[in-house]
Motif scaffolding. Structure first.
Motif, PDB file in Angstrom:
ATOM      1  N   ASP A  26     -12.493  22.839 -29.807  1.00 49.61           N
ATOM      2  CA  ASP A  26     -11.709  22.216 -28.737  1.00 49.61           C
ATOM      3  C   ASP A  26     -11.799  23.031 -27.454  1.00 49.61           C
ATOM      4  O   ASP A  26     -11.929  22.489 -26.352  1.00 49.61           O
ATOM      5  CB  ASP A  26     -10.243  22.087 -29.174  1.00 49.61           C
ATOM      6  CG  ASP A  26     -10.031  20.939 -30.149  1.00 49.61           C
ATOM      7  OD1 ASP A  26      -9.023  20.957 -30.883  1.00 49.61           O
ATOM      8  OD2 ASP A  26     -10.875  20.023 -30.167  1.00 49.61           O
ATOM      9  N   GLU A  28     -14.196  25.032 -26.568  1.00 49.06           N
ATOM     10  CA  GLU A  28     -15.554  24.907 -26.013  1.00 49.06           C
ATOM     11  C   GLU A  28     -15.729  23.557 -25.322  1.00 49.06           C
ATOM     12  O   GLU A  28     -16.361  23.471 -24.255  1.00 49.06           O
ATOM     13  CB  GLU A  28     -16.593  25.088 -27.127  1.00 49.06           C
ATOM     14  CG  GLU A  28     -16.709  26.523 -27.605  1.00 49.06           C
ATOM     15  CD  GLU A  28     -17.612  26.675 -28.822  1.00 49.06           C
ATOM     16  OE1 GLU A  28     -17.940  25.636 -29.456  1.00 49.06           O
ATOM     17  OE2 GLU A  28     -17.987  27.816 -29.152  1.00 49.06           O
ATOM     18  N   CYS A  29     -15.137  22.522 -25.923  1.00 48.45           N
ATOM     19  CA  CYS A  29     -15.278  21.181 -25.344  1.00 48.45           C
ATOM     20  C   CYS A  29     -14.645  21.159 -23.952  1.00 48.45           C
ATOM     21  O   CYS A  29     -15.279  20.718 -22.977  1.00 48.45           O
ATOM     22  CB  CYS A  29     -14.607  20.169 -26.281  1.00 48.45           C
ATOM     23  SG  CYS A  29     -14.538  18.505 -25.623  1.00 48.45           S
ATOM     24  N   GLU A  30     -13.387  21.632 -23.854  1.00 50.30           N
ATOM     25  CA  GLU A  30     -12.723  21.581 -22.548  1.00 50.30           C
ATOM     26  C   GLU A  30     -13.346  22.579 -21.569  1.00 50.30           C
ATOM     27  O   GLU A  30     -13.425  22.308 -20.375  1.00 50.30           O
ATOM     28  CB  GLU A  30     -11.220  21.860 -22.706  1.00 50.30           C
ATOM     29  CG  GLU A  30     -10.507  21.688 -21.363  1.00 50.30           C
ATOM     30  CD  GLU A  30      -9.014  21.440 -21.484  1.00 50.30           C
ATOM     31  OE1 GLU A  30      -8.498  21.336 -22.617  1.00 50.30           O
ATOM     32  OE2 GLU A  30      -8.364  21.339 -20.429  1.00 50.30           O
ATOM     33  N   GLU A  33     -16.193  20.907 -19.921  1.00 52.25           N
ATOM     34  CA  GLU A  33     -15.750  19.958 -18.877  1.00 52.25           C
ATOM     35  C   GLU A  33     -15.346  20.718 -17.624  1.00 52.25           C
ATOM     36  O   GLU A  33     -15.683  20.324 -16.495  1.00 52.25           O
ATOM     37  CB  GLU A  33     -14.574  19.142 -19.409  1.00 52.25           C
ATOM     38  CG  GLU A  33     -14.951  18.158 -20.509  1.00 52.25           C
ATOM     39  CD  GLU A  33     -13.718  17.565 -21.203  1.00 52.25           C
ATOM     40  OE1 GLU A  33     -12.577  17.821 -20.742  1.00 52.25           O
ATOM     41  OE2 GLU A  33     -13.889  16.857 -22.202  1.00 52.25           O
ATOM     42  N   ARG A  34     -14.641  21.801 -17.815  1.00 58.29           N
ATOM     43  CA  ARG A  34     -14.182  22.562 -16.647  1.00 58.29           C
ATOM     44  C   ARG A  34     -15.337  23.259 -15.938  1.00 58.29           C
ATOM     45  O   ARG A  34     -15.325  23.435 -14.720  1.00 58.29           O
ATOM     46  CB  ARG A  34     -13.144  23.599 -17.080  1.00 58.29           C
ATOM     47  CG  ARG A  34     -11.793  22.985 -17.388  1.00 58.29           C
ATOM     48  CD  ARG A  34     -10.775  24.001 -17.875  1.00 58.29           C
ATOM     49  NE  ARG A  34      -9.496  23.322 -18.113  1.00 58.29           N
ATOM     50  CZ  ARG A  34      -8.509  23.256 -17.225  1.00 58.29           C
ATOM     51  NH1 ARG A  34      -8.628  23.845 -16.051  1.00 58.29           N
ATOM     52  NH2 ARG A  34      -7.394  22.605 -17.506  1.00 58.29           N
ATOM     53  N   TRP A  46     -10.171  30.207 -17.541  1.00 56.71           N
ATOM     54  CA  TRP A  46      -9.271  29.294 -18.241  1.00 56.71           C
ATOM     55  C   TRP A  46      -9.260  29.582 -19.731  1.00 56.71           C
ATOM     56  O   TRP A  46      -8.207  29.599 -20.362  1.00 56.71           O
ATOM     57  CB  TRP A  46      -9.701  27.830 -17.973  1.00 56.71           C
ATOM     58  CG  TRP A  46      -8.863  26.839 -18.724  1.00 56.71           C
ATOM     59  CD1 TRP A  46      -7.669  26.335 -18.356  1.00 56.71           C
ATOM     60  CD2 TRP A  46      -9.167  26.278 -19.999  1.00 56.71           C
ATOM     61  NE1 TRP A  46      -7.190  25.472 -19.302  1.00 56.71           N
ATOM     62  CE2 TRP A  46      -8.088  25.419 -20.336  1.00 56.71           C
ATOM     63  CE3 TRP A  46     -10.228  26.390 -20.897  1.00 56.71           C
ATOM     64  CZ2 TRP A  46      -8.049  24.691 -21.519  1.00 56.71           C
ATOM     65  CZ3 TRP A  46     -10.180  25.664 -22.074  1.00 56.71           C
ATOM     66  CH2 TRP A  46      -9.104  24.825 -22.379  1.00 56.71           C
TER      67      TRP A  46
ATOM     68  N   VAL B  28      -7.783  19.155 -28.208  1.00 56.94           N
ATOM     69  CA  VAL B  28      -7.984  19.288 -26.775  1.00 56.94           C
ATOM     70  C   VAL B  28      -7.473  18.058 -26.038  1.00 56.94           C
ATOM     71  O   VAL B  28      -6.888  18.164 -24.955  1.00 56.94           O
ATOM     72  CB  VAL B  28      -9.469  19.579 -26.473  1.00 56.94           C
ATOM     73  CG1 VAL B  28     -10.370  18.438 -26.923  1.00 56.94           C
ATOM     74  CG2 VAL B  28      -9.660  19.824 -24.990  1.00 56.94           C
ATOM     75  N   GLN B  32      -4.590  17.881 -23.200  1.00 60.29           N
ATOM     76  CA  GLN B  32      -4.806  17.331 -21.858  1.00 60.29           C
ATOM     77  C   GLN B  32      -3.847  16.194 -21.570  1.00 60.29           C
ATOM     78  O   GLN B  32      -3.317  16.058 -20.462  1.00 60.29           O
ATOM     79  CB  GLN B  32      -6.255  16.854 -21.738  1.00 60.29           C
ATOM     80  CG  GLN B  32      -7.265  17.983 -21.672  1.00 60.29           C
ATOM     81  CD  GLN B  32      -8.707  17.504 -21.836  1.00 60.29           C
ATOM     82  OE1 GLN B  32      -8.963  16.397 -22.321  1.00 60.29           O
ATOM     83  NE2 GLN B  32      -9.648  18.344 -21.447  1.00 60.29           N
ATOM     84  N   ARG B  76     -14.473  19.383 -36.075  1.00 61.03           N
ATOM     85  CA  ARG B  76     -13.198  19.366 -35.375  1.00 61.03           C
ATOM     86  C   ARG B  76     -12.199  18.513 -36.137  1.00 61.03           C
ATOM     87  O   ARG B  76     -12.568  17.599 -36.866  1.00 61.03           O
ATOM     88  CB  ARG B  76     -13.381  18.813 -33.965  1.00 61.03           C
ATOM     89  CG  ARG B  76     -14.285  19.673 -33.099  1.00 61.03           C
ATOM     90  CD  ARG B  76     -14.731  18.960 -31.877  1.00 61.03           C
ATOM     91  NE  ARG B  76     -13.639  18.805 -30.921  1.00 61.03           N
ATOM     92  CZ  ARG B  76     -13.765  18.155 -29.772  1.00 61.03           C
ATOM     93  NH1 ARG B  76     -14.901  17.576 -29.447  1.00 61.03           N
ATOM     94  NH2 ARG B  76     -12.746  18.056 -28.948  1.00 61.03           N
TER      95      ARG B  76
END
Lengths: 875, 107
Positions: A26, A28-30, A33-34, A46, B28, B32, B76
């Motif tokens: 999770d 790594e995923c965000e 995106e950032r 972050w 995630v 968000q 995940r």
């Protein structure tokens, strides 16, 4: 974007196996995106912020899960341990005074042991900051007849390097000082001229730049120490190519050594410069030598080859080498016998101190068990195994020891700061005193041993618990436990007696060492070094230097309180060193030459130092430049050169560094013999030439005063500032302080053992006091009955007093006996350990008996306050 | 509901987010969504901690996706409400609704 290995590791530790991989995915995923939106730097920030801020909650979750698992899980061992820990925590919360006292006692004991270990490890045990220090050797010259050791000359160093195949590398070194300038600020730099092979022999690499190569021999390049680089060059990474030195002598900086590098260990050299190589006076044995064994070579092989080289040189150069041979020995660094003996003694003393603390605590634990005997018997009656009760005791001591160890590390950290300021600067590696991983591991090991030691007596009490008798109340948990307590207190007092004897002996010996006759009288003398700027071309003129110092002494003569003022190069304990020295022989003499130190001296020097003129006279103003060359020798040199005759009127050639003595081919006449001046037990041969004939750039100035040396030193400094504004005044100190600092190791040893002995005595008396208080409390009912039946309080008081005094006297007797036996066995092997005489025995015994009696009486007084009615009702 | 079954404020928010996100209820996305809807700074650790507690209460469960089709790819967790979770969410929101209506009526 992938998390770095370290961050992923942290997340796995925080989140646990169930959530770690998903959480990482999770993140790594965000983060990806950032990274697209805000850039890689913002994305990484972050991620780090997320991990840091998530940590507390994740840790709490893991603790909750683990605790729940322990409570509900099938593992009986962990469930039981968890319950026991909760029980111990509740108990300690209910008796905070005991917990605080126990932690303080353990902190003090473990802290003392850890502090001494830190000192010993840093100064003595820590491996030298060189590659494979076990393969390093020192090489000295040995005069065959007198067995005198000296250094090697530059040519001899080269000859050894070229003709001893058992050595992989050889380097000579010595040290001195140069006058440097940093901007307009003058400074004296400690400089070490070394062979170009030094750094390769030691196996060290610089942190910046390079070290010497063969091509650097005799050139004006320098390698800086880390200290000088930080202090004077502000740790500039572009320092290479800059220069260091004064106006007359500039060295180009080619490298900077790492912070931990020191060589030689006894001084903190500011920089290293290349030596002259094979040039230099063959008779000037000024170089110390370090070498490295070749792979597979042994010390015996090196010494055999050195003997061959010595014989070859003796044949080739009989004038200088006929009586000399070369000898190799292991490179000791700081592992000299003096340090070894001192630290073994100190560690033994703190070990005894720690045992006293453990005995004290063990006695307290036994007392707590005694107070909880009903609780323990009920536990046993309903099926609790004895090992479980013993485990609780062990866990309690382990917890308290861990807390004590944490306190100990704090105390050790502060102690190291204090030691770094208090110990004399002559002790090596003082800047490295700190708590590190090794010290931490030692503290934990000591805490573990302490925990086990403290638990022995109370566990034994639990094991000896007799259930039926305890339940019936007819007999308590142990006359065994009471006897155990008495034994512990006797052991404590005995150990305290041993400590006090040892500490007293150390202090006595140190005071005797300070008061020893050294040939001069340090009391009432202020000392300082005064340097003229030799980078100033004007002072190249010897007459100008002479005139400058004449002006200086004229100014001193007008200061009230000045009895005498003189100067020399190299009084005992001087930071400047000697003017020079070398082999001395008299014309027509066939005996081996004598190695003597060369000093210059002003006419009033010996009077200022309080050195008696044994024969002849001191220098006068008539012994000026251009007049007949004269010399004064000390008693040791006179006895060696003219054992059967009078030294006065004799003549010999004074060996001097090149060009230092004009007309060096002329013999000097002995006009006086002075008493030997020395710091230690060894007396060196010394000779003095008039300052006016060898006016040096710097001197040790000594001023004898009728008042306070510190006060006169300030007036002297002001006078010099007025008469010689160019002069640099440094190392201002009473001579008595310099003498005391010269015995830094002995002073530290005597202070620390006295401190430990005093603390040990106090703790032992506290243990005695606590025991007697418990004794009175336990027998309150019985004493109440005695009082009700007509016994007098005074009689009970003396009964308790006698009980306490018998324990105390037993401990004192055992302790003093052990100390006397140990003193006889170790006498002469350890500084200060001379316990054979009764001189110390009686004062220590008297102090202990009186202190014990006071403590016992204070406890026994509680008996007088017993009210029989209350005692019978509540006991 | 028993006393121990009451949901905390953040637990309620997480449950609502999981219910709303459906098949996209990765940790995630939940984070968000909560950050966007509440304006609060929500850490991934807080989300996983809360989901762990909800899982202990059997209000959510998860399934693991296949590992990402790259070297060292990771699986995940996707969360979804259990039937008990739906009931608890319905109960909590209806209680809140009644209380809010009551408050608005009075003011």
């Amino acid at each position: 974007m992938r998390l770095s290995t370290s961050l992923a590791w942290i997340v796995r530790r925080l989140a646990g196996p169930a959530d770690a991989e998903s959480m990482i995915a999770d993140l790594e995923c965000e983060a990806a995106e950032r990274e697209e939106r805000d850039g890689p730097a913002a994305s990484r920030r972050w991620v780090r912020r997320q991990i840091v801020r998530s940590a507390p909650g994740l840790i709490r979750r893991r603790v909750d899960v683990a605790a729940r698992g322990i409570r509900k899980g099938p593992n009986v061992l962990f469930r039981g341990l968890w319950l026991d820990l909760q029980l111990i925590a509740r108990r300690l919360r209910r008796s905070p005074a005991f917990a605080i006292f126990a932690i303080a006692m353990l902190g003090l004991g473990i802290g003392a042991a850890t502090s001494v270990f830190t000192l010993a490890y840093t100064i003595w045990l820590k491996p030298l900051p060189y590659r494979d220090p076990d393969t390093l050797v020192t090489i000295t010259s040995l005069e065959r007849v007198t067995s005198l050791h000296a250094g090697l000359s530059n040519p001899e160093v080269q000859e050894v390097a070229g003709h001893v195949p058992a050595l992989a590398g050889v380097s000579g070194y010595h040290y001195g000082a140069i006058f440097g300038r940093f901007g307009d600020e003058p400074a004296r730099l400690l400089i070490s001229p070394v062979s170009t092979t030094l750094f390769s022999v030691l196996g060290v690499t610089p942190q910046i730049g390079r070290t010497f190569t063969a091509a650097d021999e005799g050139t004006s390049v320098a390698v800086l120490s880390d200290g000088l680089w930080r202090e004077r060059f502000h740790a500039d990474p572009h320092v290479l190519g800059a220069t260091v030195g004064g106006r007359a002598e500039q060295y180009t900086i080619i490298g900077v050594m790492p912070r931990e590098f020191r060589f030689p260990l006894q001084i903190e050299a500011d920089c290293w410069v290349p030596e002259l190589g094979a040039r230099g006076d063959r008779a000037a044995r000024i170089d110390e030598v370090v070498a490295r064994l070749a792979p597979g070579a042994t010390l015996a092989q090196v010494n055999a080859q050195l003997t061959s080289v010595s014989e070859a040189l003796a044949a080739a150069y009989p004038e200088t080498n006929a009586h000399w041979t070369f000898v190799a020995a292991p490179f000791e660094g700081t592992s000299s016998p003096a340090y070894r003996a001192a630290f073994i003694t100190l560690l033994s003393m703190v070990g005894l101190f720690l045992l006293i603390a453990c005995a004290n605590l063990a006695s307290l634990f036994v007392a707590r068990n005694l107070a909880r005997r009903h609780e323990l018997t009920v536990s046993l009656a309903i099926g609790a195994p004895r090992w479980r009760l013993a485990r609780i005791v062990l866990l309690e001591t382990a917890l308290l020891s861990a807390a004590g160890a944490a306190l100990a590390l704090l105390l050790t950290d502060q102690a190291m700061v204090a030691f770094a300021h208090w110990l004399p600067a002559t002790m090596p590696r003082l800047g490295d005193l700190r708590v590190n991983g090794t010290v931490f591991a030692f503290a934990m090991a000591v805490a573990a041993c302490t925990s086990a030691l403290c638990a022995i007596a109370p566990i034994a009490g639990v094991k000896s618990l007799v259930l039926a008798q305890s339940m019936s109340g007819t007999r308590t948990i142990g006359s065994t436990s009471h006897r155990g307590q008495y034994t512990l207190v006797v052991v404590e007092v005995a150990l305290a007696a041993v400590l006090l004897m040892g500490g007293g002996a150390m202090v006595q010996s140190f005071n005797a060492l300070l008061g020893r006759d050294r040939g001069y009288v340090p009391a009432g003398v202020a000392a300082m070094t005064v340097s003229l700027p030799f980078d100033d071309d004007r002072y190249r003129s010897a007459p100008l230097r002479e005139t400058s110092f004449d002006r200086l002494f004229e100014g001193l003569a007008h200061i009230p309180g000045v009895v005498a003022a003189g100067a020399s190069t190299g009084f005992p304990g001087s930071s400047l060193g000697l003017l020079g020295g070398g082999a001395v022989n008299v014309p027509g003499r066939t005996d081996p030459p004598v190695i003597a130190g060369l000093h210059d001296a002003t006419p009033d020097y010996f009077r200022a130092m309080g050195v008696p003129i044994v024969r002849g006279r001191a220098f006068t103003n008539q012994d000026a430049a251009g007049s007949q060359r004269v010399v004064i020798v000390n008693e040791t040199l006179a006895a060696q050169l003219w054992p059967h005759g009078d030294a006065i009127g004799q003549r010999f050639r004074v060996p001097a560094p090149n060009g230092l003595l004009n007309g060096a081919n002329t013999d000097s006449e002995v006009v006086g013999v002075v008493a030997d001046m020395h710091l230690g037990t060894r007396r060196n041969a010394d000779m003095f030439v008039p300052f006016t004939q060898v006016p040096s750039f710097w001197v040790d100035l000594v001023v004898r005063t009728s008042g306070d040396p510190d006060a006169i030193a300030e007036r002297v400094r002001q006078s010099i500032r007025h008469t010689n504004p160019d002069a640099l005044v440094e190392h201002v100190s009473p001579l008595q302080t310099i003498v005391s600092n010269a015995y830094g190791l002995e002073r530290a040893q005597s202070f620390l053992t006295a401190l430990v002995a005093g603390l040990g005595g106090v703790i032992a008396l506290v243990g005695l006091y606590a025991l007697l208080n418990q004794y009175v409390a336990r027998r309150t009912r019985e004493m109440g009955i005695c009082l009700a039946l007509g016994s007098s309080p005074r009689r009970l008081f003396w009964s308790v007093f006698r009980r306490g005094l018998s324990l105390s006297l037993a401990g004192i007797g055992i302790g003093l006996g052990v100390a006397l036996v140990a003193g006889r066995i170790l006498r002469g092997q350890v500084f200060g350990l001379d316990l054979a005489g009764f001189g110390l025995f009686l004062p220590v015994a008297a102090v202990l008996v009186l202190a014990s009696a006071f403590v016992i009486a204070t406890s026994a007084r509680r008996v007088i306050a017993i009210d029989p009615l209350i005692a019978l009702r509540h006991a | 509901m028993a006393k121990g079954d009451w949901l905390g404020e953040f637990e309620l928010c997480v449950l609502l987010a999981v219910a709303r996100l459906g098949d996209d209820a990765y940790g995630v996305r939940v984070r968000q969504h909560l950050e966007a809807e509440t304006g609060r700074d929500v850490t991934i650790g807080a989300v996983y901690t809360t989901l762990g507690r909800l899982e202990d209460k059997q209000l959510v469960r998860f399934r693991l996706t296949d590992p990402e089709p790259v070297a060292g790819g990771r699986a995940r967790k996707i969360f979804r409400l259990t039937p008990e979770g739906k009931r608890a969410l319905t109960h909590a929101t209806s209680v809140l609704h009644r209380l809010i209506v009551g408050w608005k009526t009075k003011s």
